[in-house]
Enzyme design. Structure first.
Site, PDB file in Angstrom:
ATOM      1  N   TYR A 162       0.834  -1.194   0.000  1.00  0.00           N
ATOM      2  CA  TYR A 162       0.000   0.000   0.000  1.00  0.00           C
ATOM      3  C   TYR A 162       0.875   1.252   0.000  1.00  0.00           C
ATOM      4  O   TYR A 162       0.663   2.177  -0.786  1.00  0.00           O
ATOM      5  CB  TYR A 162      -0.935  -0.001   1.219  1.00  0.00           C
ATOM      6  CG  TYR A 162      -1.918   1.135   1.227  1.00  0.00           C
ATOM      7  CD1 TYR A 162      -3.162   0.998   0.615  1.00  0.00           C
ATOM      8  CD2 TYR A 162      -1.602   2.358   1.821  1.00  0.00           C
ATOM      9  CE1 TYR A 162      -4.072   2.059   0.607  1.00  0.00           C
ATOM     10  CE2 TYR A 162      -2.495   3.415   1.807  1.00  0.00           C
ATOM     11  CZ  TYR A 162      -3.730   3.250   1.199  1.00  0.00           C
ATOM     12  OH  TYR A 162      -4.611   4.311   1.178  1.00  0.00           O
ATOM     13  N   HIS A 215       1.516   4.174  -3.120  1.00  0.00           N
ATOM     14  CA  HIS A 215       1.327   5.612  -2.910  1.00  0.00           C
ATOM     15  C   HIS A 215       2.631   6.385  -3.070  1.00  0.00           C
ATOM     16  O   HIS A 215       2.611   7.531  -3.518  1.00  0.00           O
ATOM     17  CB  HIS A 215       0.655   5.885  -1.563  1.00  0.00           C
ATOM     18  CG  HIS A 215      -0.809   5.607  -1.601  1.00  0.00           C
ATOM     19  ND1 HIS A 215      -1.327   4.337  -1.486  1.00  0.00           N
ATOM     20  CD2 HIS A 215      -1.863   6.433  -1.801  1.00  0.00           C
ATOM     21  CE1 HIS A 215      -2.640   4.397  -1.607  1.00  0.00           C
ATOM     22  NE2 HIS A 215      -2.997   5.659  -1.788  1.00  0.00           N
ATOM     23  N   TYR A 268      -3.631  15.999   0.975  1.00  0.00           N
ATOM     24  CA  TYR A 268      -4.158  14.652   1.154  1.00  0.00           C
ATOM     25  C   TYR A 268      -3.061  13.833   1.800  1.00  0.00           C
ATOM     26  O   TYR A 268      -1.973  13.698   1.249  1.00  0.00           O
ATOM     27  CB  TYR A 268      -4.557  14.054  -0.201  1.00  0.00           C
ATOM     28  CG  TYR A 268      -5.402  12.797  -0.149  1.00  0.00           C
ATOM     29  CD1 TYR A 268      -5.546  12.027   0.992  1.00  0.00           C
ATOM     30  CD2 TYR A 268      -6.067  12.359  -1.284  1.00  0.00           C
ATOM     31  CE1 TYR A 268      -6.321  10.881   1.019  1.00  0.00           C
ATOM     32  CE2 TYR A 268      -6.851  11.217  -1.279  1.00  0.00           C
ATOM     33  CZ  TYR A 268      -6.968  10.481  -0.127  1.00  0.00           C
ATOM     34  OH  TYR A 268      -7.742   9.347  -0.110  1.00  0.00           O
ATOM     35  N   TRP A 302      -7.412   3.681 -10.761  1.00  0.00           N
ATOM     36  CA  TRP A 302      -6.723   3.615  -9.478  1.00  0.00           C
ATOM     37  C   TRP A 302      -7.458   2.674  -8.526  1.00  0.00           C
ATOM     38  O   TRP A 302      -6.845   1.853  -7.851  1.00  0.00           O
ATOM     39  CB  TRP A 302      -6.585   5.019  -8.874  1.00  0.00           C
ATOM     40  CG  TRP A 302      -5.855   5.008  -7.571  1.00  0.00           C
ATOM     41  CD1 TRP A 302      -6.403   5.083  -6.323  1.00  0.00           C
ATOM     42  CD2 TRP A 302      -4.444   4.894  -7.378  1.00  0.00           C
ATOM     43  NE1 TRP A 302      -5.417   5.028  -5.357  1.00  0.00           N
ATOM     44  CE2 TRP A 302      -4.200   4.911  -5.981  1.00  0.00           C
ATOM     45  CE3 TRP A 302      -3.359   4.781  -8.245  1.00  0.00           C
ATOM     46  CZ2 TRP A 302      -2.927   4.812  -5.444  1.00  0.00           C
ATOM     47  CZ3 TRP A 302      -2.082   4.700  -7.696  1.00  0.00           C
ATOM     48  CH2 TRP A 302      -1.882   4.709  -6.318  1.00  0.00           C
ATOM     49  N   TRP A 303      -8.779   2.803  -8.467  1.00  0.00           N
ATOM     50  CA  TRP A 303      -9.547   1.904  -7.608  1.00  0.00           C
ATOM     51  C   TRP A 303      -9.317   0.454  -7.998  1.00  0.00           C
ATOM     52  O   TRP A 303      -9.132  -0.409  -7.131  1.00  0.00           O
ATOM     53  CB  TRP A 303     -11.037   2.222  -7.688  1.00  0.00           C
ATOM     54  CG  TRP A 303     -11.459   3.476  -7.000  1.00  0.00           C
ATOM     55  CD1 TRP A 303     -10.716   4.271  -6.165  1.00  0.00           C
ATOM     56  CD2 TRP A 303     -12.739   4.079  -7.094  1.00  0.00           C
ATOM     57  NE1 TRP A 303     -11.465   5.341  -5.735  1.00  0.00           N
ATOM     58  CE2 TRP A 303     -12.709   5.252  -6.287  1.00  0.00           C
ATOM     59  CE3 TRP A 303     -13.901   3.770  -7.775  1.00  0.00           C
ATOM     60  CZ2 TRP A 303     -13.818   6.080  -6.146  1.00  0.00           C
ATOM     61  CZ3 TRP A 303     -15.004   4.600  -7.637  1.00  0.00           C
ATOM     62  CH2 TRP A 303     -14.956   5.740  -6.831  1.00  0.00           C
TER      63      TRP A 303
END
Length: 104
Positions: A17, A21, A40, A75-76
């Site tokens: 993860y 990112h 963000y 992306w999802w």
């Protein structure tokens, strides 16, 4: 506007993860900024596997439209194998309620 959310990453996917990112696609970064996202950040609670996301954006209605973009959907799909997702691969996300802020 600001918003805090909770999501969950699979217990054996913490490093993946973070890696994904760290290597955020330039087009995803551009999308977020073009829809008014100014900040963000995401934190991980390694004990519970919960992710805490904090966002600041200019217009909630505009920012919500990111969900309908091709790049966001990609992306999802890309993230669906490492975290809790809905049937459309959007992250299972819970809005958090602000209860305190220390500000100037």
């Amino acid at each position: 506007m600001k918003k805090a959310i909770r999501m969950r990453v699979f217990s054996d996917k913490h490093e993946e993860y973070k890696k994904r990112h760290d290597e955020l696609w330039p087009e995803m970064r551009k999308l977020l900024k073009s829809y008014g996202c100014t900040k963000y950040s995401i934190w991980l609670d390694e004990g519970t596997h919960y992710l805490f996301g904090y966002l600041e954006f200019e217009d909630e209605e505009l920012f919500a439209k990111t969900a309908d973009t091709v790049i966001n959907r990609k992306w999802w799909d890309y993230m669906a194998d490492i975290m809790d997702t809905n049937p459309d691969h959007s992250p299972v996300s819970v809005d958090l309620t602000e209860v305190f802020e220390l500000a100037d």
